[in-house]
Design a protein around this motif. Structure first.
Motif: not given
Length: 123
Positions: A19-22, A70-71, A77-79
């Protein structure tokens, strides 16, 4: 200072998940289309997925059915949930915000970019 900061990359075996996050400042994130792009060595940057502020999504053909964007608008935060990973998913993954005259399949025209996070999928 880079306004978008990705995290969550790493080494995973084929078939696994990441799972990436931004994270982004509200002035950049709020109300804007956000997206994930990736670039593998020697290859052109390509669309992974984009999501509107309302939650509408668009995916690159190679990740449809395996990845979910997703956000969280409250957290700016963006996922990117990545399942059933394949060795060909190995790339640097970038978070970006929509800009002007965007070429969605390559990300040309996206206004803000993170530095990227490396995802390596071993066979």
């Amino acid at each position: 200072q880079v306004p978008l900061v990705e995290s969550g990359g790493g080494l995973v075996q084929a078939g696994g998940s990441l799972r990436l996050s931004c994270g982004a400042p509200g002035r950049i994130f709020s109300g804007n289309v956000m997206g994930w792009y990736r670039q593998a060595p020697g290859k052109q940057r390509e669309l992974v997925a984009v999501v509107t502020s309302g939650g509408s999504t668009n995916y690159g053909d190679s990740v449809k059915g395996r990845f979910t964007i997703s956000r969280d608008n409250a957290k700016n935060t963006l996922y990117l949930q990545m399942n059933s990973l394949k060795p060909e998913d190995t790339a640097v993954y970038y978070c970006a915000r929509w800009g002007v005259r965007v070429v969605v399949h390559t990300g040309l025209g996206m206004e803000y970019w993170g530095k990227g996070t490396l995802v390596t999928v071993s066979s």
